[in-house]
Scaffold this active site. Structure first.
Site, short mmCIF file in Angstrom:
data_model
loop_
_atom_site.label_atom_id
_atom_site.label_comp_id
_atom_site.label_asym_id
_atom_site.label_seq_id
_atom_site.Cartn_x
_atom_site.Cartn_y
_atom_site.Cartn_z
N GLY A 16 136.80 2.14 29.34
CA GLY A 16 136.51 3.05 28.22
C GLY A 16 136.09 4.42 28.73
O GLY A 16 135.36 4.51 29.71
N ARG A 77 143.30 0.49 30.53
CA ARG A 77 143.01 -0.87 30.99
C ARG A 77 144.31 -1.39 31.57
O ARG A 77 145.35 -1.29 30.94
CB ARG A 77 142.50 -1.72 29.82
CG ARG A 77 141.19 -1.13 29.27
CD ARG A 77 140.42 -2.08 28.40
NE ARG A 77 139.01 -1.71 28.38
CZ ARG A 77 138.46 -0.86 27.49
NH1 ARG A 77 139.19 -0.32 26.55
NH2 ARG A 77 137.17 -0.57 27.55
N SER A 78 144.27 -1.89 32.79
CA SER A 78 145.51 -2.30 33.47
C SER A 78 145.57 -3.81 33.63
O SER A 78 144.79 -4.41 34.38
CB SER A 78 145.58 -1.63 34.84
OG SER A 78 146.56 -2.26 35.63
N ASP A 108 131.44 -2.09 33.95
CA ASP A 108 131.33 -3.26 34.82
C ASP A 108 132.67 -3.94 35.07
O ASP A 108 132.89 -4.50 36.14
CB ASP A 108 130.28 -4.26 34.30
CG ASP A 108 130.59 -4.75 32.91
OD1 ASP A 108 131.41 -4.13 32.21
OD2 ASP A 108 130.00 -5.78 32.51
N THR A 131 129.92 4.81 31.34
CA THR A 131 130.05 4.02 30.11
C THR A 131 129.02 4.49 29.10
O THR A 131 127.87 4.77 29.46
CB THR A 131 129.88 2.51 30.37
OG1 THR A 131 129.55 1.87 29.14
CG2 THR A 131 128.78 2.20 31.36
N ASP A 135 125.06 -0.54 29.78
CA ASP A 135 124.76 -1.95 29.98
C ASP A 135 124.97 -2.39 31.43
O ASP A 135 125.51 -3.45 31.70
CB ASP A 135 125.61 -2.82 29.03
CG ASP A 135 127.10 -2.55 29.19
OD1 ASP A 135 127.45 -1.52 29.80
OD2 ASP A 135 127.90 -3.37 28.73
N ARG A 160 120.87 10.45 6.69
CA ARG A 160 119.52 10.27 6.12
C ARG A 160 119.25 11.27 4.99
O ARG A 160 118.65 10.93 3.97
CB ARG A 160 118.46 10.42 7.22
CG ARG A 160 117.04 10.21 6.70
CD ARG A 160 116.03 10.59 7.76
NE ARG A 160 115.53 9.45 8.51
CZ ARG A 160 114.62 8.59 8.05
NH1 ARG A 160 114.17 8.68 6.82
NH2 ARG A 160 114.17 7.62 8.80
N ARG A 177 129.68 -3.20 21.64
CA ARG A 177 130.23 -4.54 21.40
C ARG A 177 129.35 -5.61 22.01
O ARG A 177 129.14 -6.67 21.45
CB ARG A 177 131.65 -4.64 21.97
CG ARG A 177 132.73 -4.48 20.90
CD ARG A 177 134.05 -4.94 21.44
NE ARG A 177 134.35 -4.26 22.68
CZ ARG A 177 135.34 -3.40 22.86
NH1 ARG A 177 136.14 -3.12 21.87
NH2 ARG A 177 135.56 -2.82 24.01
N ARG A 252 124.95 1.60 0.91
CA ARG A 252 126.19 2.22 1.37
C ARG A 252 126.36 1.95 2.86
O ARG A 252 125.38 1.75 3.58
CB ARG A 252 126.13 3.74 1.18
CG ARG A 252 126.07 4.19 -0.26
CD ARG A 252 127.43 4.06 -0.93
NE ARG A 252 127.41 4.60 -2.27
CZ ARG A 252 126.93 3.97 -3.35
NH1 ARG A 252 126.42 2.77 -3.24
NH2 ARG A 252 126.96 4.55 -4.53
P1 ADP Z 1 135.07 -1.18 31.73
O1 ADP Z 1 135.21 -0.73 33.13
O2 ADP Z 1 134.83 -0.04 30.77
O3 ADP Z 1 134.07 -2.32 31.59
P2 ADP Z 1 137.30 -3.08 31.42
O4 ADP Z 1 136.43 -4.29 31.40
O5 ADP Z 1 138.39 -3.00 30.43
O6 ADP Z 1 136.51 -1.72 31.24
O7 ADP Z 1 137.94 -2.99 32.89
C1 ADP Z 1 138.79 -1.90 33.24
C2 ADP Z 1 139.89 -2.38 34.15
O8 ADP Z 1 139.33 -2.91 35.36
C3 ADP Z 1 140.75 -3.52 33.62
O9 ADP Z 1 141.75 -3.08 32.73
C4 ADP Z 1 141.35 -4.05 34.89
O10 ADP Z 1 142.45 -3.26 35.31
C5 ADP Z 1 140.21 -3.90 35.88
N1 ADP Z 1 139.52 -5.19 36.01
C6 ADP Z 1 138.54 -5.70 35.22
N2 ADP Z 1 138.20 -6.95 35.60
C7 ADP Z 1 139.01 -7.26 36.64
C8 ADP Z 1 139.19 -8.41 37.47
N3 ADP Z 1 138.45 -9.51 37.30
N4 ADP Z 1 140.13 -8.36 38.44
C9 ADP Z 1 140.87 -7.25 38.64
N5 ADP Z 1 140.77 -6.14 37.88
C10 ADP Z 1 139.85 -6.13 36.91
#
Ligand code: ADP
Length: 328
Positions: A16, A77-78, A108, A131, A135, A160, A177, A252
């Protein structure tokens, strides 16, 4: 991990986005160049590493970005990076340029990816906590949190005003979340009646009792802040429940949504991003690897990546008590 002298480093933003990531990129690039390193920007997080979308960065590449939200390197996100084959491709793309160190700005999840990648391919990695959720244990601040929470406060203050004019109860949903820090900080700072966060079980009957009791005392109740990940549900669910129990109350809902991620970073976020970015490069040069750079009690603090991915920050119970006392 073997200790080796880095000469070429890559920087990426992943997961994010958060305001202040640009200030961190700028600090990494300029500190790297100051030390005579070649610096590469990796586009779209780990996706750019897998797909070979990597560009050479100069000092000028990061001109005029310190005040901008988002990230000039883009983020994503990959899924491919989650698999060994994808990470191998990523490694090959780094090796053909001789990139021998990485700075990963993300949350994380991104740290987990960095940790796995570094163990598999012996590439030194340094994380920077980027982030809005705050967290991550091992740092008092994450890049983007201060901006996000100030954006939320500004918006809630506006709500307010209208809530007060009409004697309405507003339930405001903020981001988070899995973490309630934005809700907790912005809720205390705006004088919210109640704050609902994922880290604490929500007792809706207590909320109803307290609203009834305050109605009897003619205390005006304007604001309840809900983190989107609260286990009872978001603002809509809470509003429906309150309306079913207290049909005479005007309720509301306002969902703040993505405005919390955008905008120019606060001074605080620019400052911590600059300090952390500088220290990330210093770490690589000194041969300190596989950790993330945080700030605890205004001092730099280094946490091994494997610990960072195991621990979460804890909500301070005293803060929850303060909410209750100040809302009476
Ligand atoms: P954030 O870093 O904001 O917590 P994500 O949890 O979506 O976001 O993680 C970002 C990217 O880090 C993922 O899209 C993925 O490419 C990589 N990643 C996360 N967890 C793993 C994992 N266990 N193994 C390999 N790559 C990871």
């Amino acid at each position: 991990m073997t200790s080796k002298k880095v000469k070429k480093i890559g920087v990426l933003t992943s997961g994010g986005d958060s305001p202040g990531m640009n200030a961190a990129i700028r600090a990494v690039v300029r500190t790297g160049i100051y030390h005579g390193l070649e610096v590469y920007g990796i586009m779209r997080g780990y996706s750019g590493m897998v797909e070979d979308d990597i560009i050479r960065m100069e000092g000028r590449s990061v001109a005029n970005i310190i005040q901008r939200g988002g990230t000039i390197l883009k983020t994503s996100r990959s899924d491919e990076f989650m698999e060994y084959e994808g990470r191998k491709k990523a490694y090959e793309n780094l090796s053909k340029r001789g990139i021998d160190g990485l700075v990963i700005i993300g949350g994380d999840g991104s740290f987990r990816g960095a940790q796995i990648f570094s163990n598999e391919f012996d590439i030194p990695c340094i994380g920077l906590p980027g982030t809005i959720d705050k967290d991550i244990a091992g740092t008092d601040f994450t890049i983007g949190f201060d901006t996000a929470v100030n954006t939320a406060v500004e918006a809630i203050d506006k709500v307010r005003d209208t809530a007060d004019s009409h004697n309405r109860l507003f339930i405001i949903e903020v981001m988070g979340r899995d973490a309630g820090y934005i809700a907790l900080h912005s809720g205390i700072a705006t004088g919210a009646e109640n704050i609902l966060i994922p880290e604490r079980k929500t007792n809706v009957n207590d909320i109803i009792l307290s609203l009834e009791e305050k109605e009897k005392r003619k205390k005006l109740v304007n604001l309840i802040i809900v983190a989107e990940g609260d286990e009872f549900g978001g603002a809509n669910e809470l509003s429906a429940y309150i309306k079913s129990k207290l049909p005479n109350l005007e309720v509301r809902v306002c969902i703040l949504g993505h405005i919390q991620r955008g905008g120019s970073p606060t001074c605080m976020d620019r400052l911590i991003a600059s300090r952390m970015g500088y220290h990330a490069v210093e770490c690589l040069i000194e041969g300190r690897y596989n950790l993330f750079v945080g700030i605890l009690n205004n001092k730099m603090h280094y946490t091994p990546l494997d610990e960072a991915v195991k621990k979460k920050q804890r909500i301070n119970d005293e803060w929850m008590k303060i909410v209750k006392i100040l809302a009476t």
